[in-house]
Design a protein around this motif. Sequence first.
Motif, PDB file in Angstrom:
ATOM      1  N   ARG A 111      52.061  36.716  40.355  1.00 51.50           N
ATOM      2  CA  ARG A 111      51.321  35.529  40.747  1.00 51.50           C
ATOM      3  C   ARG A 111      51.578  35.224  42.228  1.00 51.50           C
ATOM      4  O   ARG A 111      52.558  35.689  42.816  1.00 51.50           O
ATOM      5  N   LEU A 112      50.699  34.443  42.827  1.00 50.85           N
ATOM      6  CA  LEU A 112      50.836  34.125  44.243  1.00 50.85           C
ATOM      7  C   LEU A 112      52.202  33.494  44.509  1.00 50.85           C
ATOM      8  O   LEU A 112      52.622  32.572  43.810  1.00 50.85           O
ATOM      9  N   GLY A 113      52.913  34.033  45.516  1.00 48.33           N
ATOM     10  CA  GLY A 113      54.226  33.522  45.861  1.00 48.33           C
ATOM     11  C   GLY A 113      55.368  34.276  45.213  1.00 48.33           C
ATOM     12  O   GLY A 113      56.533  33.995  45.492  1.00 48.33           O
ATOM     13  N   TYR A 114      55.043  35.259  44.369  1.00 49.26           N
ATOM     14  CA  TYR A 114      56.051  36.001  43.619  1.00 49.26           C
ATOM     15  C   TYR A 114      56.004  37.492  43.965  1.00 49.26           C
ATOM     16  O   TYR A 114      54.955  38.029  44.314  1.00 49.26           O
ATOM     17  N   TYR A 127      63.830  40.630  44.404  1.00 49.69           N
ATOM     18  CA  TYR A 127      62.496  40.752  43.821  1.00 49.69           C
ATOM     19  C   TYR A 127      61.419  39.985  44.594  1.00 49.69           C
ATOM     20  O   TYR A 127      60.249  40.374  44.571  1.00 49.69           O
ATOM     21  N   HIS A 128      61.811  38.903  45.270  1.00 50.08           N
ATOM     22  CA  HIS A 128      60.826  38.032  45.907  1.00 50.08           C
ATOM     23  C   HIS A 128      60.962  37.937  47.431  1.00 50.08           C
ATOM     24  O   HIS A 128      60.152  37.266  48.076  1.00 50.08           O
ATOM     25  N   GLY A 129      61.977  38.568  48.002  1.00 46.05           N
ATOM     26  CA  GLY A 129      62.158  38.533  49.443  1.00 46.05           C
ATOM     27  C   GLY A 129      62.354  37.123  49.972  1.00 46.05           C
ATOM     28  O   GLY A 129      63.046  36.301  49.363  1.00 46.05           O
ATOM     29  N   ASP A 130      61.701  36.833  51.100  1.00 46.75           N
ATOM     30  CA  ASP A 130      61.894  35.522  51.732  1.00 46.75           C
ATOM     31  C   ASP A 130      61.053  34.422  51.093  1.00 46.75           C
ATOM     32  O   ASP A 130      60.997  33.299  51.596  1.00 46.75           O
ATOM     33  N   LYS A 131      60.418  34.703  49.957  1.00 43.48           N
ATOM     34  CA  LYS A 131      59.613  33.694  49.258  1.00 43.48           C
ATOM     35  C   LYS A 131      60.437  32.890  48.250  1.00 43.48           C
ATOM     36  O   LYS A 131      59.915  31.979  47.603  1.00 43.48           O
ATOM     37  N   VAL A 132      61.718  33.231  48.096  1.00 44.89           N
ATOM     38  CA  VAL A 132      62.534  32.656  47.025  1.00 44.89           C
ATOM     39  C   VAL A 132      62.611  31.138  47.084  1.00 44.89           C
ATOM     40  O   VAL A 132      62.388  30.449  46.081  1.00 44.89           O
ATOM     41  N   MET A 189      60.698  28.907  48.449  1.00 48.74           N
ATOM     42  CA  MET A 189      59.405  28.278  48.174  1.00 48.74           C
ATOM     43  C   MET A 189      59.091  28.290  46.686  1.00 48.74           C
ATOM     44  O   MET A 189      58.705  27.265  46.103  1.00 48.74           O
ATOM     45  N   LEU A 190      59.267  29.448  46.033  1.00 50.39           N
ATOM     46  CA  LEU A 190      58.906  29.513  44.612  1.00 50.39           C
ATOM     47  C   LEU A 190      59.879  28.719  43.751  1.00 50.39           C
ATOM     48  O   LEU A 190      59.480  28.133  42.741  1.00 50.39           O
ATOM     49  N   PHE A 191      61.157  28.663  44.176  1.00 49.86           N
ATOM     50  CA  PHE A 191      62.121  27.893  43.399  1.00 49.86           C
ATOM     51  C   PHE A 191      61.814  26.401  43.490  1.00 49.86           C
ATOM     52  O   PHE A 191      61.874  25.683  42.490  1.00 49.86           O
TER      53      PHE A 191
END
Length: 256
Positions: free
Chosen positions: A60-63, A160-165, A167-169
């Motif tokens: 999904r977007l952001g993951y 698994y998510h790189g530098d997006k962690v 934001m998604l958390f």
Amino acid sequence: MERRIIDVKGQKLYTEYHNSNKKRPTIVFLHDSLGSVELWRDLPAKLSEATQSNVLVYDRLGYGKSYPMLSHERAVNYMEQEADLLNEVLTQLNIDKVILFGHSDGGTIALITAAKYHERVEAVICEAGHIFVEDVTLKGVYDAWEAYKTTNLSERLKKYHGDKVEMLFKAWTETWTRDDYRSWNIEYLLKDIICPLLFIQGEYDEYGTLNQVEKTVSQVSGSSEKYIISGVGHTPHKESPELVFEKSVEFISKLF
């Protein structure tokens, strides 16, 4: 397996799609609030092979390998929006006969999609999905937030998510703990689910009670069954992988 980024309504999503058997359904895997394609491990490939089905897995977007979210702020109906986007993904890839396999948030998205787009959904395997918010759900989210602040959870997720962690958390924890999210409920949609449903849940799920299961299987219009796995929590496919695999193969094989 074809691996690529697709653009759906401006959202760039990473997909893995195997469709060698045109006459068989496609199992679509929908990950949880912190999940990704990679975190499903070998379950999609194993289930595809065992049932001779095609398989689609996407972030999904952001993951995972999909593009980042623009903001961590989500609407109360964000999972309904995800179901609409999934329908667009299926349309773009010309997939019309699907079995949805969703875990946690992904399980909820599977239920919503089956209710709204029942012409293309042949069956649903819902693992630890939610249809309303419970106190135990909020406790689980707060506990996860504490672990994020005090352990190496963020570092493990970066794999698994790189530098997006971050934001998604935030998107997950802040949405579920907002005051206006407490009344979120999708029970009104359940009567529109007409396909067969298998609801899998761990006996000690730390994010939801068995009320989630009972109230789902009792309100759908199609056939339904529950599979409660003793001694496990929120992720049965990781805690009891063989039991989940065997039950899923049995459920799909009866239908196709």
